[in-house]
Design a protein around this motif. Structure first.
Motif, mmCIF file in Angstrom:
data_model
loop_
_atom_site.group_PDB
_atom_site.id
_atom_site.type_symbol
_atom_site.label_atom_id
_atom_site.label_comp_id
_atom_site.label_asym_id
_atom_site.label_seq_id
_atom_site.Cartn_x
_atom_site.Cartn_y
_atom_site.Cartn_z
ATOM 1 N N THR A 328 12.322 7.279 -2.183
ATOM 2 C CA THR A 328 11.841 8.241 -3.077
ATOM 3 C C THR A 328 11.048 8.140 -3.826
ATOM 4 O O THR A 328 10.706 7.113 -4.496
ATOM 5 N N ALA A 329 10.579 8.865 -5.182
ATOM 6 C CA ALA A 329 9.874 8.363 -6.243
ATOM 7 C C ALA A 329 10.725 7.712 -7.162
ATOM 8 O O ALA A 329 10.209 6.830 -7.651
ATOM 9 N N ALA A 330 11.841 8.143 -6.991
ATOM 10 C CA ALA A 330 12.926 7.551 -7.878
ATOM 11 C C ALA A 330 13.058 5.991 -7.681
ATOM 12 O O ALA A 330 13.239 5.278 -8.201
ATOM 13 N N GLN A 331 13.198 5.637 -6.824
ATOM 14 C CA GLN A 331 13.436 4.673 -6.226
ATOM 15 C C GLN A 331 12.274 3.857 -5.563
ATOM 16 O O GLN A 331 12.430 2.616 -5.745
ATOM 17 N N ARG A 332 10.929 4.032 -5.155
ATOM 18 C CA ARG A 332 10.181 3.724 -5.802
ATOM 19 C C ARG A 332 9.915 2.627 -7.097
ATOM 20 O O ARG A 332 9.465 1.914 -7.279
ATOM 21 N N THR A 333 10.542 3.787 -8.207
ATOM 22 C CA THR A 333 10.153 3.182 -9.289
ATOM 23 C C THR A 333 11.306 2.473 -10.037
ATOM 24 O O THR A 333 11.120 1.504 -10.529
ATOM 25 N N LYS A 334 11.942 2.237 -9.491
ATOM 26 C CA LYS A 334 13.374 1.235 -8.901
ATOM 27 C C LYS A 334 12.455 -0.398 -8.437
ATOM 28 O O LYS A 334 13.089 -1.475 -9.079
ATOM 29 N N LEU A 335 11.787 -0.338 -6.994
ATOM 30 C CA LEU A 335 11.395 -1.227 -6.933
ATOM 31 C C LEU A 335 10.499 -1.354 -7.570
ATOM 32 O O LEU A 335 9.834 -2.749 -8.100
ATOM 33 N N LEU A 336 9.431 -0.647 -8.499
ATOM 34 C CA LEU A 336 8.773 -1.663 -9.325
ATOM 35 C C LEU A 336 8.868 -2.065 -10.449
ATOM 36 O O LEU A 336 8.456 -2.506 -11.057
ATOM 37 N N GLY A 337 10.344 -1.753 -10.187
ATOM 38 C CA GLY A 337 10.619 -2.269 -11.849
ATOM 39 C C GLY A 337 10.993 -3.775 -11.849
ATOM 40 O O GLY A 337 10.819 -4.488 -12.549
ATOM 41 N N ILE A 338 11.491 -4.004 -10.172
ATOM 42 C CA ILE A 338 11.794 -6.095 -9.661
ATOM 43 C C ILE A 338 9.704 -6.314 -10.213
ATOM 44 O O ILE A 338 10.336 -7.364 -10.295
#
Length: 445
Positions: A328-338
């Protein structure tokens, strides 16, 4: 510019420099072994200018033109726990790939808007502050194999000039160079890693091996606004490779780690390498149970999982885990957070360019996990796309275990973290940009 003089130390040399020079013949032999098969890499570069790119560093003309790039080098497992006995370069640089074949047209010479003037000025000031002898052992050609001769282990014999060999004024010039290249967070991370290394060495009574000054500078090429160059800062748990071409910067491979990751020093708790742990756990715990079933390859964590540490420039690793287009968009944000944790250790303008490049390929970015998902659980996470490779690896207690009451070799722990950042498909050390520069610049043709 001068490659390392491997002659006998003079009476005026420090004991540390004499020790390094005792290893010079072994290191130079490694270069000769490497260049014995070096024609293959140059052939993939193509063109007379590309051949010229490696001409200065080549020590032998013999080569096997039928040689092909392999997977992880023979110098130990892909992770490179990196003991001195298993580190070597015996193959041409090819870069990380999923199948031994590079993806073309990912990296091009173009304007990025990054201000590289500050780092050029700082590098020139640092070099100007060195003695002639120090400069001779510190400065290498931009295409030197010295780029690849880095390691995160304490006992590795390094080239260049160490912090221990520098005066306070010279150290300040080195700090200014790091400050010009890194963000405030990046600079603080380097300082904390060194600070914990010193305190942990004191705790176990071994500051000969573990201290804050056993970190080495090398400069590749001559700092320039138009010609390729770069620098390397290399020591235990801390390696920064920084390549510059015009306004383009490639900051990889970089290694960030610590043992322990938190320690009381002079009444203050010093914590480092925590952001990557928090970011990894935030991502995995944002996934649904079904998504975790795809991302998590193992619920247990081995003592060492890293696949592309030191001396694994050519590791071959297929994509595994959960793909970005399934998030999801929110999960992609978490991924990019790494990714942000590591990109953010460079200056803001460099980090912005890096993140924009990663976002272009987010659909084709895969995340693989091993270990627990609790706040204190040890884990391994790999973020892998055509343009970025990140590994965060909670490892077993190592040689500094006694500094935090652990037993060496016991189960993996967040108290001992290794992480590495790379640019797959041939652009670690900026090598793909370097290849293109020599192919396209009129004065190199």
């Amino acid at each position: 510019m001068t490659e390392l003089d491997s002659g006998e130390p003079t009476a005026h040399e420090t004991q540390s420099e004499a020790g390094r020079r005792a290893h010079a013949n072994r290191r130079n032999f490694m270069r000769k072994v490497f260049f014995a098969s070096g024609a293959t890499a140059v052939a993939t570069m193509g063109g007379a200018g590309a051949w010229a790119a490696l001409a200065d560093a080549t020590t032998t003309a013999s080569a096997d033109p039928s040689a092909v790039p392999s997977g992880a080098p023979s110098g130990g497992p892909g992770g490179g726990a990196g003991g001195p006995g298993n580190q070597s370069i015996t193959e041409d640089f090819f870069g990380l790939t999923t199948d031994g074949k590079r993806v073309d047209d990912l990296f091009t010479i173009h304007s990025t808007g990054v201000r590289t003037a500050p780092v050029i000025a700082a590098a020139n000031a640092f070099l100007a502050g060195l003695s002639d002898t120090q400069k001779a052992s510190t400065q290498f050609t931009v295409h030197s194999t010295e780029w690849r001769l880095w390691s995160n282990v304490d006992s590795y014999a390094r080239q260049g000039v160490s912090l221990a060999d520098l005066s306070d004024d010279q150290k300040a010039l080195g700090t200014a160079l790091l400050k010009s290249a890194l963000s405030a967070d990046g600079l603080e991370t380097t300082e904390k890693i060194r600070k914990i290394n010193q305190a942990a060495g004191e705790a176990i009574g071994n500051t000969d091996s573990f201290n804050e000054d056993a970190y080495y500078w090398t400069v590749m090429g001559t700092p320039s606004a138009t010609e390729p160059w770069g620098f390397q800062f290399d020591g235990h748990h801390l390696v920064i490779n920084y390549f510059v071409l015009g306004d383009q910067v490639v900051m990889s491979p970089c290694f960030w780690g610590s043992e322990p990751t938190s320690m009381e020093i002079d009444g203050e708790t010093v914590t480092v390498c925590h952001e990557e742990v928090v970011a990894g756990l935030a991502f995995i715990n944002s996934l649904s149970a079904a998504q975790q079933a795809v991302a998590i390859e193992s619920s247990t964590k081995s003592n060492e999982s890293m696949a592309a540490g030191a001396f694994s420039d050519n590791a071959v690793q297929e994509y595994t885990g959960i793909r970005g287009n399934a998030l999801t968009a929110a999960q992609r944000t978490k991924l990019l957070g790494i990714v942000q944790v590591f990109a953010g250790r460079a200056r803001a303008d460099v980090a912005k360019v890096t993140l924009a490049e990663v976002r272009k390929h987010v659909d084709d970015t895969y995340v693989t996990w091993a270990g627990g998902t609790g706040d204190d659980d040890a884990f391994y996470v790999r973020v892998h796309s055509p343009v970025v490779w990140i590994e965060v690896d909670c490892q077993a207690p190592g040689p500094l275990a006694g500094a935090y009451g652990a037993t060496q070799g016991s189960g993996a722990t967040q108290k001992h973290v290794h992480s590495v950042v790379r640019t797959p498909n041939g652009n670690d050390y900026g090598k793909e940009l370097l290849r293109q520069h020599y192919l396209t610049s009129p004065h190199h043709r």
